[in-house]
Design a protein around this motif. Structure first.
Motif, short mmCIF file in Angstrom:
data_model
loop_
_atom_site.label_atom_id
_atom_site.label_comp_id
_atom_site.label_asym_id
_atom_site.label_seq_id
_atom_site.Cartn_x
_atom_site.Cartn_y
_atom_site.Cartn_z
N GLU A 31 0.82 -1.21 0.00
CA GLU A 31 0.00 0.00 0.00
C GLU A 31 0.86 1.26 0.00
N TYR A 32 2.19 1.07 -0.05
CA TYR A 32 3.10 2.20 0.08
C TYR A 32 4.15 2.22 -1.03
N ALA A 33 4.38 3.42 -1.54
CA ALA A 33 5.60 3.62 -2.33
C ALA A 33 6.76 3.75 -1.34
N ILE A 34 7.89 3.21 -1.73
CA ILE A 34 9.07 3.21 -0.86
C ILE A 34 10.23 3.88 -1.56
N GLY A 35 11.00 4.60 -0.78
CA GLY A 35 12.17 5.25 -1.34
C GLY A 35 13.39 5.06 -0.47
N TRP A 36 14.53 5.02 -1.11
CA TRP A 36 15.80 5.12 -0.41
C TRP A 36 16.32 6.54 -0.61
N PHE A 37 16.71 7.16 0.49
CA PHE A 37 17.25 8.50 0.49
C PHE A 37 18.61 8.45 1.18
N ARG A 38 19.42 9.47 0.98
CA ARG A 38 20.70 9.50 1.66
C ARG A 38 21.04 10.93 2.04
N GLN A 39 21.86 11.02 3.10
CA GLN A 39 22.31 12.33 3.55
C GLN A 39 23.79 12.24 3.90
N ALA A 40 24.58 12.99 3.16
CA ALA A 40 26.01 13.07 3.41
C ALA A 40 26.27 14.22 4.38
N PRO A 41 27.39 14.19 5.09
CA PRO A 41 27.71 15.27 6.03
C PRO A 41 27.69 16.63 5.35
N GLY A 42 26.97 17.56 5.95
CA GLY A 42 26.92 18.91 5.42
C GLY A 42 26.02 19.10 4.22
N LYS A 43 25.32 18.05 3.82
CA LYS A 43 24.45 18.14 2.65
C LYS A 43 23.01 17.83 3.02
N GLU A 44 22.10 18.24 2.14
CA GLU A 44 20.69 17.94 2.35
C GLU A 44 20.40 16.47 2.01
N TYR A 95 18.65 6.15 4.24
CA TYR A 95 17.37 6.02 4.92
C TYR A 95 16.34 5.38 4.01
N CYS A 96 15.51 4.56 4.61
CA CYS A 96 14.35 4.01 3.93
C CYS A 96 13.14 4.85 4.35
N ALA A 97 12.24 5.10 3.41
CA ALA A 97 11.06 5.90 3.72
C ALA A 97 9.84 5.35 3.00
N ALA A 98 8.68 5.60 3.57
CA ALA A 98 7.44 5.07 3.00
C ALA A 98 6.36 6.13 3.00
N THR A 99 5.55 6.12 1.95
CA THR A 99 4.42 7.04 1.82
C THR A 99 3.24 6.28 1.24
N PRO A 100 2.03 6.47 1.78
CA PRO A 100 0.87 5.77 1.24
C PRO A 100 0.44 6.35 -0.10
N MET A 101 1.13 5.94 -1.14
CA MET A 101 0.86 6.39 -2.50
C MET A 101 1.33 5.29 -3.43
N THR A 102 1.07 5.44 -4.73
CA THR A 102 1.40 4.37 -5.66
C THR A 102 2.64 4.64 -6.50
N SER A 103 2.90 5.89 -6.84
CA SER A 103 3.91 6.24 -7.85
C SER A 103 5.32 6.28 -7.30
N ALA A 104 6.24 5.64 -8.04
CA ALA A 104 7.65 5.69 -7.67
C ALA A 104 8.23 7.08 -7.92
N GLN A 105 7.89 7.68 -9.05
CA GLN A 105 8.45 8.98 -9.38
C GLN A 105 7.97 10.05 -8.42
#
Length: 125
Positions: A31-44, A95-105
């Motif tokens: 029921e969730y689109a999933i994303g991998w995100f990352r954060q390097a030191p000093g960056k968003e 980081y792994c993240a989840a949102t109740p939506m269908t679209s990957a983009q």
């Protein structure tokens, strides 16, 4: 209670491969689109790769294209990120993240609903 638990982070060398996992509880990932995100030191924090709720489509961002592959096993409620040809600039907390939506983009563009605690990936030159 929703929990996303990442694992697999490690210290590796340039050119190595690494696989991250994100195990979910308290939600059904189909029921969730999933994303991998990352954060390097000093960056968003930035999106790396996302998958649709059914796992049928993926969307990769920037330097991850062609090197990182996201996959989803809804039966195991787990998402994976296979990272190949790692570079020092890939060093970050992932980081792994989840949102109740269908679209990957769309997942790559919205503020996720749930976050994991992150796992450190360090690539030495």
């Amino acid at each position: 209670q929703v929990q996303l638990v990442e694992s697999g982070g490690d210290l590796v060398h340039t050119g190595d491969s690494l696989s991250l996992s994100c195990a979910a509880s308290g939600v059904f990932l189909d029921e969730y689109a999933i994303g991998w995100f990352r954060q390097a030191p000093g960056k968003e924090r930035e999106a790396v790769a996302c998958t649709s709720s059914d796992g049928g489509s993926t969307y990769s961002v920037g330097s991850a294209k062609g090197r990182f592959t996201i996959s989803k096993d809804n039966a195991k409620n787990t998402v994976y990120l296979q990272m190949n040809s790692l570079k020092p600039e890939d060093t970050a907390v992932y980081y792994c993240a989840a949102t109740p939506m269908t679209s990957a983009q769309a997942m790559a563009k919205v503020r996720p609903t749930y976050w994991g605690q992150g796992t450190q990936v360090t690539v030495s030159s």
